[in-house]
Design an enzyme around this catalytic site. Structure first.
Site, short mmCIF file in Angstrom:
data_model
loop_
_atom_site.label_atom_id
_atom_site.label_comp_id
_atom_site.label_asym_id
_atom_site.label_seq_id
_atom_site.Cartn_x
_atom_site.Cartn_y
_atom_site.Cartn_z
N CYS A 63 45.81 43.15 42.12
CA CYS A 63 45.02 42.30 43.01
C CYS A 63 44.05 43.18 43.81
O CYS A 63 44.47 44.07 44.55
CB CYS A 63 45.94 41.53 43.96
SG CYS A 63 45.01 40.53 45.15
N ILE A 64 42.78 42.92 43.65
CA ILE A 64 41.77 43.76 44.26
C ILE A 64 41.81 43.71 45.78
O ILE A 64 41.69 44.74 46.44
CB ILE A 64 40.36 43.44 43.71
CG1 ILE A 64 39.37 44.50 44.17
CG2 ILE A 64 39.95 42.03 44.09
CD1 ILE A 64 38.04 44.45 43.45
#
Length: 129
Positions: A77-78
């Site tokens: 997840c960025i």
């Protein structure tokens, strides 16, 4: 059977080891993993800068080797990664930071990738809180 697996636990949490053992068992049983999604503290597993004491197994290295060996789709997840200082080359450049601390086999993306995995998987499982 097609599994989507989300991991929320960081390297020190026993759930990171449980998730890896579960993923190994899934493949050993002839099933498929459509996506691994690393969220919250689990994004720390993607860092290449963590060093484990000599008497402990390096869970980050084990995950990296497992993902590469089986050519799995491993999404970090960025937003969670950036918040915790986990940067690939593109994000280090984008945010003008001096160094990237992750690379393949990890891919940066958003929560939409987890939603997509849920749409296509027969089973979804989450490890950690």
């Amino acid at each position: 059977m097609n599994f989507a697996i989300a991991l929320l636990a960081g390297p020190q949490d026993p759930a990171a080891r449980s998730a890896l053992e579960f993923a190994r068992a899934v493949l050993a049983s002839g099933h498929r993993i459509s996506r691994l999604f690393f969220y919250r503290d689990a994004v720390q597993l993607a860092s290449a800068l963590g060093v484990q004491p000599q008497d402990e197994k390096d869970i980050s290295a084990e995950w990296r080797e497992f993902i590469a060996e089986h050519q799995l789709d491993a999404v970090v997840c960025i937003a969670a990664a950036l918040r915790r200082g986990i940067l690939n080359k593109a994000e280090a450049d984008r945010w003008d930071r001096p160094v990237a601390n992750t690379d393949a086999p990890w891919e940066f993306s958003g929560l939409g990738q987890w939603v997509d995995a849920l749409q296509t998987a027969d089973r979804a499982i989450t490890f950690g809180t």
